[in-house]
Design a protein around this motif. Structure first.
Motif, mmCIF file in Angstrom:
data_model
loop_
_atom_site.group_PDB
_atom_site.id
_atom_site.type_symbol
_atom_site.label_atom_id
_atom_site.label_comp_id
_atom_site.label_asym_id
_atom_site.label_seq_id
_atom_site.Cartn_x
_atom_site.Cartn_y
_atom_site.Cartn_z
ATOM 1 N N ALA A 291 -2.073 12.622 48.228
ATOM 2 C CA ALA A 291 -1.786 12.323 46.822
ATOM 3 C C ALA A 291 -0.325 12.661 46.535
ATOM 4 O O ALA A 291 0.052 13.835 46.502
ATOM 5 C CB ALA A 291 -2.711 13.121 45.904
ATOM 6 N N VAL A 292 0.501 11.629 46.336
ATOM 7 C CA VAL A 292 1.936 11.803 46.088
ATOM 8 C C VAL A 292 2.180 11.783 44.587
ATOM 9 O O VAL A 292 1.689 10.898 43.871
ATOM 10 C CB VAL A 292 2.749 10.689 46.773
ATOM 11 C CG1 VAL A 292 4.241 10.892 46.512
ATOM 12 C CG2 VAL A 292 2.465 10.663 48.269
ATOM 13 N N GLY A 293 2.960 12.758 44.105
ATOM 14 C CA GLY A 293 3.208 12.898 42.678
ATOM 15 C C GLY A 293 2.368 13.994 42.070
ATOM 16 O O GLY A 293 2.275 14.121 40.843
ATOM 17 N N ILE A 294 1.755 14.829 42.923
ATOM 18 C CA ILE A 294 0.933 15.960 42.505
ATOM 19 C C ILE A 294 1.494 17.217 43.147
ATOM 20 O O ILE A 294 1.700 17.256 44.365
ATOM 21 C CB ILE A 294 -0.539 15.783 42.937
ATOM 22 C CG1 ILE A 294 -1.133 14.496 42.376
ATOM 23 C CG2 ILE A 294 -1.368 16.984 42.521
ATOM 24 C CD1 ILE A 294 -1.393 14.511 40.905
ATOM 25 N N ASN A 295 1.743 18.257 42.363
ATOM 26 C CA ASN A 295 2.268 19.486 42.965
ATOM 27 C C ASN A 295 1.152 20.340 43.534
ATOM 28 O O ASN A 295 -0.030 20.006 43.420
ATOM 29 C CB ASN A 295 3.127 20.273 41.954
ATOM 30 C CG ASN A 295 2.316 20.826 40.782
ATOM 31 O OD1 ASN A 295 1.082 20.880 40.819
ATOM 32 N ND2 ASN A 295 3.016 21.240 39.737
ATOM 33 N N ASP A 296 1.523 21.454 44.142
ATOM 34 C CA ASP A 296 0.540 22.294 44.840
ATOM 35 C C ASP A 296 -0.533 22.839 43.912
ATOM 36 O O ASP A 296 -1.631 23.185 44.363
ATOM 37 C CB ASP A 296 1.244 23.467 45.537
ATOM 38 C CG ASP A 296 2.084 23.012 46.726
ATOM 39 O OD1 ASP A 296 1.848 21.883 47.204
ATOM 40 O OD2 ASP A 296 2.964 23.779 47.159
ATOM 41 N N SER A 297 -0.241 22.922 42.630
ATOM 42 C CA SER A 297 -1.208 23.439 41.662
ATOM 43 C C SER A 297 -2.158 22.358 41.163
ATOM 44 O O SER A 297 -3.056 22.640 40.362
ATOM 45 C CB SER A 297 -0.472 24.056 40.467
ATOM 46 O OG SER A 297 0.339 25.131 40.889
ATOM 47 N N GLY A 298 -1.940 21.107 41.619
ATOM 48 C CA GLY A 298 -2.803 20.016 41.198
ATOM 49 C C GLY A 298 -2.375 19.355 39.906
ATOM 50 O O GLY A 298 -3.149 18.588 39.312
ATOM 51 N N ASN A 299 -1.135 19.612 39.468
ATOM 52 C CA ASN A 299 -0.620 19.006 38.243
ATOM 53 C C ASN A 299 0.200 17.765 38.553
ATOM 54 O O ASN A 299 0.934 17.730 39.556
ATOM 55 C CB ASN A 299 0.252 20.012 37.472
ATOM 56 C CG ASN A 299 -0.538 21.216 37.019
ATOM 57 O OD1 ASN A 299 -1.663 21.092 36.541
ATOM 58 N ND2 ASN A 299 0.037 22.406 37.198
ATOM 59 N N ALA A 300 0.094 16.760 37.710
ATOM 60 C CA ALA A 300 0.786 15.499 37.947
ATOM 61 C C ALA A 300 2.271 15.611 37.616
ATOM 62 O O ALA A 300 2.636 16.026 36.511
ATOM 63 C CB ALA A 300 0.140 14.387 37.127
ATOM 64 N N LEU A 301 3.116 15.245 38.562
ATOM 65 C CA LEU A 301 4.556 15.143 38.337
ATOM 66 C C LEU A 301 4.973 13.687 38.160
ATOM 67 O O LEU A 301 6.046 13.402 37.631
ATOM 68 C CB LEU A 301 5.330 15.748 39.514
ATOM 69 C CG LEU A 301 5.050 17.215 39.857
ATOM 70 C CD1 LEU A 301 5.921 17.643 41.027
ATOM 71 C CD2 LEU A 301 5.265 18.117 38.659
ATOM 72 N N GLY A 302 4.109 12.777 38.650
ATOM 73 C CA GLY A 302 4.447 11.355 38.587
ATOM 74 C C GLY A 302 5.348 10.949 39.732
ATOM 75 O O GLY A 302 5.712 11.755 40.605
ATOM 76 N N LEU A 303 5.735 9.673 39.727
ATOM 77 C CA LEU A 303 6.519 9.108 40.823
ATOM 78 C C LEU A 303 7.976 8.876 40.453
ATOM 79 O O LEU A 303 8.762 8.409 41.285
ATOM 80 C CB LEU A 303 5.888 7.781 41.272
ATOM 81 C CG LEU A 303 4.430 7.877 41.734
ATOM 82 C CD1 LEU A 303 3.872 6.473 42.000
ATOM 83 C CD2 LEU A 303 4.304 8.741 42.980
#
Length: 392
Positions: A291-303
């Motif tokens: 899953a690209v655009g997701i940080n290690d905490s599982g929060n969405a950063l987007g593309l």
């Protein structure tokens, strides 16, 4: 040396042979003598059930028994594979002796289209007919059976096999079945004279795990790919929240970006390598999602951080990376899927288990990774050799 010739052999189902009662009875006699050519050791618990019971089971599902004949109608080999009840499947996969008790009530004959679990009972070839032609013809009949069944809406979800003949052992090993357990009571004498337990193998088509039964047949690969291999993709986007909320796992890896280093704010090949390593680890294991655009905490950063003007260009960049650094032959096992999560666009790279080992190029080196728990693990040396033997 006489070369083997596939035209020397022909395959008929038991259903075909039922049109000629004399031919059918003669075939049963030949099957009995063929099985007797590979006798089990005289050992407590080695009861496989009587011939009358097995004939009853075969006649209950005659389209699931394929017999290999020479041109003069002498039996050279056969295989049989029956859809069985969940209870019997679980007993068999645990290494219990189901051959003694199995009967027609345990067989789930194709009635309505759907998914069925199978017990691969036998795969035998007379020793003096063991050659590339006979094996190829008989194996092809199994692939054709799967294709024909699937075209009519009947899919084989998974198969377990109790291997008691050299042919069935080689089939399972070479076709990508997983070794599950020793049988609890059946034993066989190996070529070195040692007595060892027979083995239970399994292949699960529904997970997309590597197997050459599917990958060696283009038509079968396409049919089963639509049915199973993209099953995760077909559930999206509705299940994205459920998939991601569980956190990283054996089947899921988070990546904040594809190419941007968030610390330096520069495009960085190390970021690309990190994504490729995860992809390879899933190809070499049993599949999963990057899953690209997701940080290690599982929060969405987007593309947006990766700076592509549209999703098509991002997907093309990823596929070009795969072609150049993993190999174009692995492209069919990788599916990019864009979706929304927490109000932002993310990329799910859905990876199916590959039939051959995948390496990622890193400078002048080719590196091998597998999934271990929720981590990507590199293997080399004896660990790599051992894993390749088990997995491929």
């Amino acid at each position: 040396m006489t070369r083997s010739n596939s035209s020397r052999y022909k395959v008929r189902t038991l259903a075909d042979l039922m049109q000629d009662k004399g031919k059918l009875l003669n075939t049963f006699d030949q099957i009995d003598s063929l099985v007797a050519a590979f006798p089990l050791v005289d050992h407590p618990g080695n009861d496989l059930g009587d011939d009358e019971k097995w004939q009853r089971v075969m006649l209950h599902s005659p389209s699931n028994v394929f017999c290999l004949f020479t041109n003069d109608d002498k039996l050279a080999g056969y295989w049989s594979c029956f859809p069985v009840s969940d209870e019997l499947y679980q007993q068999g996969i645990s290494g219990n002796n189901i051959n003694k008790t199995i009967d027609v009530d345990d067989i789930n004959n194709f009635a309505v289209p759907g998914d069925y679990d199978f017990y691969f009972v036998d795969f035998f070839i007379y020793r003096y007919h063991t050659n590339p032609s006979s094996s190829r013809v008989l194996f092809r009949s199994f692939s054709d059976f799967l294709v024909s069944s699937a075209k009519n809406g009947y899919f084989v979800r998974k198969i377990f096999a109790h291997t008691s003949s050299p042919e069935s052992i080689n089939l399972c090993r070479n076709a990508g079945f997983r070794l599950i357990t020793d049988h609890k009571c059946h034993v066989r004498r190996e070529r070195d004279g040692e007595i060892r337990p027979t083995k239970i193998y399994e292949v699960d088509f529904s997970t997309g795990e590597s197997n050459k039964i599917i990958s060696n047949n283009r038509e079968l690969s396409e049919i089963y790919g639509k049915r199973y291999h993209k099953g995760i993709e077909n559930r999206l986007p509705g299940d994205v929240a459920n998939i991601i909320s569980g956190g990283e796992s054996e089947k899921l890896e988070f990546k904040s970006t594809l190419r941007l280093n968030l610390q330096t704010r520069q495009f960085d090949q190390k970021m690309e390598l990190s994504v490729l390593k995860s992809i390879v680890s899933f190809l070499n294991h049993s599949g999963g999602i990057v899953a690209v655009g997701i940080n290690d905490s599982g929060n969405a950063l987007g593309l947006g951080n990766d700076g592509f003007s549209n999703n098509d260009k991002l997907a093309l960049h990823l596929i070009n990376l795969v072609d150049a650094r993993i190999g174009r032959e692995f492209r069919p096992y990788i599916s990019p899927h864009f979706t929304d999560y927490q109000g932002k666009q993310i990329l799910l790279v859905i990876c199916n288990a590959a039939p051959d080992p995948a390496f990622v190029k890193d400078s002048q080196f080719s590196r091998f990774f597998v999934r271990g728990g929720n981590a990507t693990v590199e293997l080399s040396g004896t660990e790599l050799t051992s894993y390749l033997k088990r997995r491929f």
